[in-house]
Design an enzyme around this catalytic site. Structure first.
Site, short mmCIF file in Angstrom:
data_model
loop_
_atom_site.label_atom_id
_atom_site.label_comp_id
_atom_site.label_asym_id
_atom_site.label_seq_id
_atom_site.Cartn_x
_atom_site.Cartn_y
_atom_site.Cartn_z
CB SER A 82 4.17 4.99 62.24
OG SER A 82 5.51 5.03 62.67
CG ASP A 257 9.32 4.56 65.67
OD1 ASP A 257 9.85 5.44 64.99
OD2 ASP A 257 8.38 4.77 66.48
MG MG Z 1 4.58 1.15 64.01
ZN ZN Z 2 8.24 6.97 65.49
#
Ligand code: MG
Ligand code: ZN
Length: 367
Positions: A82, A257
């Protein structure tokens, strides 16, 4: 499709449609005064597709006239994290995994938020993670490694962020090094709230506001986070839109995520639903104002998620979906981009993640 065919199709879409509403959505020839970038961390096509099977009503995604794909390979590996993903969006530089606002040589690069502030626009950041977590951090901080959240926090008071909301209070007070970054925020002119959003009061554009509502990440939707994300988005828009010069706002659905890492389909689905509501708030604003470019994308896909057919007694049941995962980490799949408003047309096609920075710059009319 060849390039000229794409152009012909685009022109046909723009003028063939022949109505104002479409021209506004595609944004032919107009500059965006405001840009809202919404990032669903870990939201690949499968995660987004869950909105179409597990939500009641039409998902906000259906309101976008322009859709593209980006490839997100960082400089050092094939699959991005990320930090490198957000840095590509925020600075236009592909970098190595873990990089926050720095290029492949660890040189600090100006972010779109910093550029916007320099041009007199107001700025905002919203996340359901800590505000010092990789994605939001890449818009205001410059450090070699994402884990340096104590250092990232110290860069927020002097940053040009005007409004922020998320978690991460532990990085601002009662720190191991004794530094009172909460105090530094107040000295820098922030009204800081560590208890709630107070969404009933209209915030004054002549002031700065910070909301740090959890020690680290905010609770999951399943654990009662409620309307934080759409509400904070509405608050930020009511606040930022008072600036006649325009604004840049980044909104992150951070925990899609985390659901992916946990291979927890219900976690993913609830976080996507929540993110979709925040997208709806942004699109309602843009539809009313007409001068706002809204972009929705993800940094990468998480979990190698698939909407597989359920299996009953060794038989595939095409009438029932059972989400499955192929990894506990991120995957290399290309990532959808959805765009609405002035400059939206530039987001059609297939391109690199750092091109999104350039397309936002163009959307603002800065080049
Ligand atoms: Mg993030
Ligand atoms: Zn991740």
């Amino acid at each position: 499709m060849k390039y000229y065919q794409t152009v012909i199709l685009a022109v046909a879409l723009l003028f063939g449609a022949g109505c104002n509403r479409h021209l506004q959505q595609f944004g032919a020839g107009k500059k965006a005064q405001n840009v809202i970038l919404l990032i669903g961390d870990g939201m690949g096509l499968t995660q987004m597709s869950t909105a179409y099977y597990y939500e009641n009503g039409t998902p906000s995604f259906s309101r976008f006239p322009i859709i593209g794909l980006h490839q997100n390979k960082p400089t050092d590996e094939l699959i991005t994290d990320s930090a490198a993903g957000a840095t590509a969006f925020s600075t236009g530089y592909k970098s190595y995994n873990a990089a926050i606002g720095v290029d492949d040589d660890t040189i600090s690069r100006e972010t779109i938020l910093e550029m916007a502030a320099k041009k007199g626009l107001s700025t905002g950041l919203i996340a359901t993670s800590a505000i010092t977590h990789a994605t939001p951090a890449a818009f205001f901080a410059h450090v070699p490694f994402r884990d340096q959240q104590d250092e990232i926090a110290t860069q927020l008071p002097s940053s040009p962020v005007d409004f922020f909301a998320g978690g991460g209070l532990q990085f601002f007070h009662h720190r191991k090094d004794g530094r009172d970054v909460l105090g530094e925020l107040k000295e820098a002119g922030f009204t800081v709230d560590t208890t709630s959003l107070n969404s009933s009061e209209l915030l004054s554009i002549s002031k700065k506001y910070g909301y740090l509502l959890a020690p680290d990440g905010l609770p999951k939707m399943q654990e009662g986070r409620g309307d934080f994300l759409p509400q904070a988005t509405q608050m930020a828009l009511d606040y930022l839109s008072q600036d006649k010069d325009g604004f840049f706002l980044m909104v992150e659905g951070s925990q899609i995520d985390w659901g992916g890492h946990n291979n927890d389909a219900d976690y993913v689905i609830e976080e996507v639903k929540d993110f979709d509501k925040a997208i709806g708030v942004a699109l309602d604003f843009a539809a009313k104002k007409g001068n706002t470019l809204v972009i929705v994308t993800a940094d990468h896909e998480t979990g190698g998620m698939s909407l597989s057919a359920a299996e009953v007694r060794m038989q595939r049941d095409y009438n029932h979906i059972k989400p499955t995962f192929s990894t506990g980490g991120h995957s290399a799949t290309l990532i959808p981009v959805y765009a609405y408003g002035p400059g939206a047309w530039a987001f059609a096609g297939i391109y690199q993640n750092n091109d999104i920075f350039e397309k936002m710059v163009q959307g603002f009319g800065w080049k």
